[in-house]
Motif scaffolding. Structure first.
Motif, mmCIF file in Angstrom:
data_model
loop_
_atom_site.group_PDB
_atom_site.id
_atom_site.type_symbol
_atom_site.label_atom_id
_atom_site.label_comp_id
_atom_site.label_asym_id
_atom_site.label_seq_id
_atom_site.Cartn_x
_atom_site.Cartn_y
_atom_site.Cartn_z
ATOM 1 N N THR A 196 9.490 7.126 10.301
ATOM 2 C CA THR A 196 9.227 8.336 9.517
ATOM 3 C C THR A 196 10.004 9.184 8.769
ATOM 4 O O THR A 196 9.698 10.040 8.383
ATOM 5 C CB THR A 196 7.724 8.833 9.949
ATOM 6 N N ARG A 197 11.240 9.277 8.634
ATOM 7 C CA ARG A 197 12.172 9.923 8.053
ATOM 8 C C ARG A 197 13.129 9.138 7.369
ATOM 9 O O ARG A 197 13.655 7.890 8.059
ATOM 10 C CB ARG A 197 12.980 10.764 8.843
ATOM 11 N N ILE A 198 13.205 9.246 5.614
ATOM 12 C CA ILE A 198 14.077 8.770 5.313
ATOM 13 C C ILE A 198 15.614 10.190 4.703
ATOM 14 O O ILE A 198 14.781 11.767 4.287
ATOM 15 C CB ILE A 198 13.370 8.553 3.658
ATOM 16 N N ILE B 268 7.928 11.605 5.545
ATOM 17 C CA ILE B 268 7.000 10.681 5.495
ATOM 18 C C ILE B 268 6.087 10.361 5.534
ATOM 19 O O ILE B 268 4.853 9.324 5.557
ATOM 20 C CB ILE B 268 7.810 9.544 4.116
ATOM 21 N N SER B 269 5.935 11.289 7.021
ATOM 22 C CA SER B 269 4.366 10.369 7.451
ATOM 23 C C SER B 269 3.186 10.913 6.847
ATOM 24 O O SER B 269 2.113 10.030 7.084
ATOM 25 C CB SER B 269 4.295 11.035 9.283
ATOM 26 N N LYS B 270 3.580 12.107 5.932
ATOM 27 C CA LYS B 270 2.191 12.103 5.480
ATOM 28 C C LYS B 270 2.443 11.984 3.644
ATOM 29 O O LYS B 270 3.350 11.120 3.347
ATOM 30 C CB LYS B 270 1.578 14.406 5.811
ATOM 31 N N PRO B 271 1.037 11.542 3.253
ATOM 32 C CA PRO B 271 0.644 11.238 2.027
ATOM 33 C C PRO B 271 1.881 11.630 0.649
ATOM 34 O O PRO B 271 2.655 11.754 -0.100
ATOM 35 C CB PRO B 271 -0.421 11.436 1.390
ATOM 36 N N THR B 272 2.636 13.315 1.226
ATOM 37 C CA THR B 272 3.651 13.779 0.308
ATOM 38 C C THR B 272 4.548 14.287 1.098
ATOM 39 O O THR B 272 4.537 14.920 2.264
ATOM 40 C CB THR B 272 2.655 15.311 -0.428
ATOM 41 N N GLU C 146 0.845 -1.400 0.088
ATOM 42 C CA GLU C 146 0.317 0.166 -0.208
ATOM 43 C C GLU C 146 1.066 1.410 0.539
ATOM 44 O O GLU C 146 1.844 1.418 0.560
ATOM 45 C CB GLU C 146 -1.032 -0.002 1.182
ATOM 46 N N LYS C 147 0.800 2.467 -0.873
ATOM 47 C CA LYS C 147 1.602 3.060 -1.276
ATOM 48 C C LYS C 147 0.595 4.326 0.279
ATOM 49 O O LYS C 147 -0.524 4.528 0.188
ATOM 50 C CB LYS C 147 1.785 3.713 -2.339
ATOM 51 N N LEU C 148 1.572 4.739 0.715
ATOM 52 C CA LEU C 148 1.907 5.505 1.848
ATOM 53 C C LEU C 148 1.829 7.125 1.577
ATOM 54 O O LEU C 148 1.860 7.663 2.637
ATOM 55 C CB LEU C 148 2.060 5.209 3.372
#
Length: 336
Positions: A204-206, A221-225, A183-185
């Motif tokens: 949630t960090r890259i 990346i905790s949000k869709p964008t 699933e794309k988050l």
């Protein structure tokens, strides 16, 4: 009357002897029962006491061994900090961290941390106990949960597997990947250039390495964008990234001819701390760390290295048109 009195005396003497004998037999039975139950009670109490003392002594021995591990690690690290190179410091820290973490994991597996705290005897009316239950009531043992391992971890939070990487690896290795859905988050669009290397440093960090404007960028990346939340400028072009141990927030970054070791602290602000630099024997663009080895590659050569990036084996390969090699290592075996 005299005859009757003589008979009565004989009868009373005989009855007295019979009753005294019977009573003595019953008293002896009671004494035997008391002695037997007292012996059983004492044996049980002695065994419980021996187990309690033995458990405390066993835990003390384990803590002494852990203390020895800590003292030896401290002495070794102090020695390396005085006379060692940055490379030796990184290697020593990694080895000692794993050694202490392994020792803590061993302590966690031991079921010896609930210590005996006190003895209580609620009822000492043994005669009544013998009369009603035919045995003595056992001494009650109260225990105290010292939670020794947790206390150790509170004083050394950086040593333990705080990110639960080992547990995550175990969980992931047990998944049935034929039943996993994707699933794309989140997605990151509009990047300033083609990016080859990225790494999770948090759930949630890259972190990405960019070469045209030499920098390390961290995206949330905790949000869709995905949103860039930090940019760390670099003097030279950064390439490959890999974790430097069991912590998500400690990474190695390849700058082709040398490796920088960073710790990245994520709180209200993001802070980079350079822990050391390793000069490379051969240029390395892609790097990936397995359990005991590092796998690396440039455009013409692939290398198997020790954890300090010293090359143990290398071979050439040809891949026409390659812009950047990419390598990935298993976290549970030396497969790359």
């Amino acid at each position: 009357m005299l005859l009757e009195n003589n008979n009565r005396l004989g009868k009373l003497n005989t009855r007295k002897q019979d009753i005294c004998l019977t009573t003595e037999e019953k008293v002896q039975e009671i004494k035997i029962l008391l002695d037997t139950e007292h012996a059983k009670w004492l044996k049980q109490f002695e065994q419980n006491h021996t187990d309690s003392i033995g458990n405390i002594e066993l835990a003390s021995d384990e803590l002494k061994r852990f203390l020895t591990t800590i003292h030896e690690a401290r002495a070794m690290l102090q020695s390396v900090l005085k006379i060692g190179s940055s490379k030796q410091i990184i290697i020593t820290k990694y080895k000692l961290q794993n050694q202490i973490s392994d020792h803590i994991s061993r302590l966690k597996c031991l079921d010896i941390w609930n210590f005996a705290d006190d003895y209580k005897q609620h009822n000492s009316d043994f005669l009544s106990q013998i009369y009603t239950t035919k045995k003595f009531e056992n001494v009650e043992l109260s225990t105290l949960q010292r939670r020794a391992v947790e206390m150790i971890l509170l004083s050394a939070p950086e040593v333990d597997d705080k990110d639960n990487i080992l547990q995550r690896r175990k969980t992931m290795s047990q998944k049935d990947w034929m039943k996993v859905d994707f699933e794309k988050l989140s997605e990151m669009g509009g990047l300033p250039e083609r990016v080859y290397y990225g790494l999770f440093i948090h759930d949630t960090r890259i972190i990405l390495s960019l070469t045209s404007l030499p920098s390390l960028k961290i995206y949330d990346i905790s949000k869709p964008t995905g949103e860039c939340v930090h940019t760390e400028m670099c003097q030279n072009k950064p390439y490959g990234l890999c974790h430097s141990g069991l912590c998500l927030n400690e990474i190695c970054v390849s700058f082709e001819n040398y490796i920088n070791h960073y710790r990245i602290d994520i709180a209200e602000t993001i802070t980079f701390t350079k822990l050391g630099t390793i000069q490379l024997e051969e240029p390395m663009l892609a790097i990936s760390c397995g359990p005991t080895t590092v796998f690396a590659a440039n455009k013409t050569k692939r290398m198997i290295c020790s954890l300090d990036f010293s090359i143990n084996h290398s071979s050439t390969y040809v891949c026409p048109g390659i812009k950047a090699p990419f390598v990935s290592s298993s976290t549970i075996s030396d497969r790359h």
